[in-house]
Enzyme design. Structure first.
Site, mmCIF file in Angstrom:
data_model
loop_
_atom_site.group_PDB
_atom_site.id
_atom_site.type_symbol
_atom_site.label_atom_id
_atom_site.label_comp_id
_atom_site.label_asym_id
_atom_site.label_seq_id
_atom_site.Cartn_x
_atom_site.Cartn_y
_atom_site.Cartn_z
ATOM 1 N N HIS A 1 16.148 -28.594 22.179
ATOM 2 C CA HIS A 1 16.993 -29.751 21.846
ATOM 3 C C HIS A 1 16.983 -29.902 20.323
ATOM 4 O O HIS A 1 16.006 -29.524 19.666
ATOM 5 C CB HIS A 1 16.336 -30.978 22.497
ATOM 6 C CG HIS A 1 17.119 -32.238 22.433
ATOM 7 N ND1 HIS A 1 17.179 -33.019 21.307
ATOM 8 C CD2 HIS A 1 17.858 -32.876 23.369
ATOM 9 C CE1 HIS A 1 17.910 -34.083 21.558
ATOM 10 N NE2 HIS A 1 18.342 -34.029 22.803
ATOM 11 N N ASP B 1 7.462 -30.325 23.771
ATOM 12 C CA ASP B 1 8.496 -31.337 23.978
ATOM 13 C C ASP B 1 8.611 -31.506 25.490
ATOM 14 O O ASP B 1 9.221 -30.671 26.173
ATOM 15 C CB ASP B 1 9.810 -30.860 23.355
ATOM 16 C CG ASP B 1 10.985 -31.742 23.743
ATOM 17 O OD1 ASP B 1 10.805 -32.637 24.593
ATOM 18 O OD2 ASP B 1 12.085 -31.520 23.214
ATOM 19 N N GLN C 1 11.723 -33.443 29.317
ATOM 20 C CA GLN C 1 12.311 -33.132 30.626
ATOM 21 C C GLN C 1 11.264 -32.690 31.636
ATOM 22 O O GLN C 1 11.604 -32.126 32.670
ATOM 23 C CB GLN C 1 13.368 -32.029 30.472
ATOM 24 C CG GLN C 1 14.544 -32.415 29.598
ATOM 25 C CD GLN C 1 15.394 -33.529 30.204
ATOM 26 O OE1 GLN C 1 15.367 -33.752 31.414
ATOM 27 N NE2 GLN C 1 16.158 -34.210 29.375
ATOM 28 N N LYS D 1 13.410 -41.253 30.334
ATOM 29 C CA LYS D 1 13.713 -40.136 31.235
ATOM 30 C C LYS D 1 12.733 -40.105 32.397
ATOM 31 O O LYS D 1 12.683 -39.175 33.176
ATOM 32 C CB LYS D 1 13.665 -38.826 30.453
ATOM 33 C CG LYS D 1 14.748 -38.771 29.372
ATOM 34 C CD LYS D 1 14.803 -37.458 28.678
ATOM 35 C CE LYS D 1 15.516 -37.529 27.360
ATOM 36 N NZ LYS D 1 16.968 -37.380 27.479
ATOM 37 N N CYS E 1 23.084 -31.566 22.942
ATOM 38 C CA CYS E 1 22.188 -31.506 21.763
ATOM 39 C C CYS E 1 21.447 -30.182 21.692
ATOM 40 O O CYS E 1 20.284 -30.131 21.269
ATOM 41 C CB CYS E 1 21.200 -32.667 21.737
ATOM 42 S SG CYS E 1 21.998 -34.252 21.579
HETATM 43 N N1 PMP Z 1 13.967 -33.106 23.853
HETATM 44 C C1 PMP Z 1 14.548 -32.921 25.042
HETATM 45 C C2 PMP Z 1 14.230 -31.682 25.836
HETATM 46 C C3 PMP Z 1 15.426 -33.876 25.539
HETATM 47 O O1 PMP Z 1 16.011 -33.697 26.714
HETATM 48 C C4 PMP Z 1 15.696 -35.033 24.775
HETATM 49 C C5 PMP Z 1 16.683 -36.074 25.247
HETATM 50 N N2 PMP Z 1 17.873 -35.546 25.739
HETATM 51 C C6 PMP Z 1 15.048 -35.194 23.555
HETATM 52 C C7 PMP Z 1 14.195 -34.204 23.133
HETATM 53 C C8 PMP Z 1 15.246 -36.410 22.717
HETATM 54 O O2 PMP Z 1 14.789 -37.536 23.392
HETATM 55 P P1 PMP Z 1 15.073 -39.001 22.815
HETATM 56 O O3 PMP Z 1 16.547 -39.050 22.582
HETATM 57 O O4 PMP Z 1 14.631 -39.918 23.906
HETATM 58 O O5 PMP Z 1 14.294 -39.135 21.569
#
Ligand code: PMP
Length: 412
Positions: A129, A206, A209, A232, A370
């Site tokens: 991401h 990270d 997910q 999430k 993203c």
């Molecule tokens: N890393 C991953 C794998 C994600 O799926 C996300 C959210 N889509 C993020 C980072 C960022 O999370 P947040 O927007 O809650 O900071």
């Protein structure tokens, strides 16, 4: 082991806890399949928020009055819940943040800035991401370090040999997704951590997910840091955490300056607070962190293994269904996945597919998720992504498949 989804897993009863699911959208029952973006919240989380604001809203830690003590206690209870949830050795190793993005920025701006020098290398994977790319790019640029990327296969997996080939004594930091938000791929994080440690690098996971789908244990993984977002995991938006090993957190400089993160301030010199407070400048999002306890309990009461087994069955069912649709190409067919079905329909823009699904009450995400570099890897502008949570059902996947079948049959 008898994991046959505890049939006490009463999906109707689970769904009844999520009022938002019980509505019509565009004249159809809502089919919510955008859980990788954010999950819905059970009533107990919403009630905890209301209770906080209606009965004990107060600022925390420094108050001596009863409400402040109650708020402080509830806030710190959530920290202990997270500690238990990820099996961290100590609750002080759990730092509250705005979420995964802030947690990753925190590590990059403190540990990264303190430890990287010109010529050093940071390794990420091609599945990341943007939040696990850009903070590293920023610190690498500042320090003259290099960002290295483990390539992604056609199935959407990374190969450990490719990772080994990138590792060297220049590698100082490895930061990888536990599971990919765009494709669902679960990375071989245990092996990555072992290999990185042999090379003398620290590893950041990270886990945005991962935590609502998998049983994650930071001690058995031996990761150095882990980042995630509560929204999430059936919790509120705008709150999350960073886990870090005590000795690393203690050696790191603070992230932001302000109240709470100090021990003593004079104009000549300031001394910093102990962890976790050293990294928690300012009044945090108390209410949402307090309510997060209910989200964690929701997951724990259902059982992480039960959730995993149930979602795996749903994923297999959905994969099978979508595979039968002519002109639909699944993107990301890794052997180990969380519940993400990413796909494109031949000759159709993902956005148009998303709009047509929305017209039937089906909520999916379209676009690059993203993960622009990952989309580039597949030569795509974006995909359509249906992502699962524990309240989803086979029937909802039937609804999705039926709509996609109709859309695809109109493609010339
Ligand atoms: N890393 C991953 C794998 C994600 O799926 C996300 C959210 N889509 C993020 C980072 C960022 O999370 P947040 O927007 O809650 O900071």
């Amino acid at each position: 082991m008898e994991t046959a989804v505890k049939q006490s897993f009463d999906i109707a009863a689970i769904r009844a806890q999520f009022p938002v699911l019980n509505q019509e959208v565009n004249g159809y029952p809502l089919t919510y399949l955008d859980n990788a973006a954010t999950t819905q919240k059970p009533m107990r989380v919403i009630e905890a928020l209301t209770e906080y604001y209606t009965s004990y809203n107060s600022n925390i830690h420094r108050g001596i009055h009863t409400l402040a003590e109650k708020a402080t206690h509830a806030f710190e209870v959530t920290r202990k819940e997270i500690q238990k949830f990820i099996n961290a050795p100590e609750s002080e190793e759990v730092i509250f943040t705005k979420g995964t993005s802030e947690s990753l920025n925190l590590v990059a701006a403190t540990y990264g800035r303190q430890n990287l020098k010109a010529g050093d290398e940071v390794i990420v994977t091609g599945l990341e991401h943007h939040s696990n790319i850009v903070p590293w790019q920023m610190v690498c640029e500042e320090k003259g370090a290099k960002l290295k990327v483990v390539p992604v296969s056609e199935k959407g997996e990374i190969n450990l040999d490719d990772f080994k080939n990138l590792l060297s004594d220049k590698t100082k930091i490895v930061s990888v997704a536990y599971a990919s938000n765009a494709l669902g791929t679960v990375n071989p994080v245990k092996e990555i951590i072992n290999l990185a440690h042999q090379a003398g690098a620290v590893v950041i996971l990270d886990a945005a997910q991962a935590l609502s789908h998998l049983n994650v244990d930071v001690q058995s993984l031996d990761c150095d840091f882990m980042a995630s977002s509560f929204h999430k995991m059936y919790g509120p938006t705008g709150v999350g955490f960073l886990y870090g090993k005590r000795h690393l957190l203690e050696e790191m400089p603070p992230y932001q300056g302000g109240g709470e993160m100090i021990k003593e301030v004079t104009f000549e010199k300031t001394t910093y607070n102990e962890i976790p407070f050293k990294f928690e400048a300012g009044t945090p999002n108390i209410a949402d962190i307090v309510a997060t306890k209910e989200a964690i309990d929701f997951i724990s009461e259902l059982g992480k293994e039960n959730i995993h087994t149930y979602e795996n069955k749903l994923l297999a069912y959905g994969t099978e269904k979508l595979s039968q649709i002519d002109k639909l190409r699944l993107i990301g067919t890794a052997d180990h996945k969380v519940g993400v079905l990413s796909f494109v329909l031949e000759g159709m823009h993902p956005f148009d597919v998303g709009m047509m699904l929305d017209a039937k009450g089906i909520a999916v995400r379209t676009g690059h998720h993203c993960t622009m570099p990952l989309m580039d890897r597949f030569g795509l502008e974006g995909t359509v992504r249906a992502s699962l949570a524990v309240y989803n059902t086979k029937e909802e996947l039937d609804v999705l498949a039926e709509s996609l079948f109709k859309i695809s049959s109109r493609i010339k």
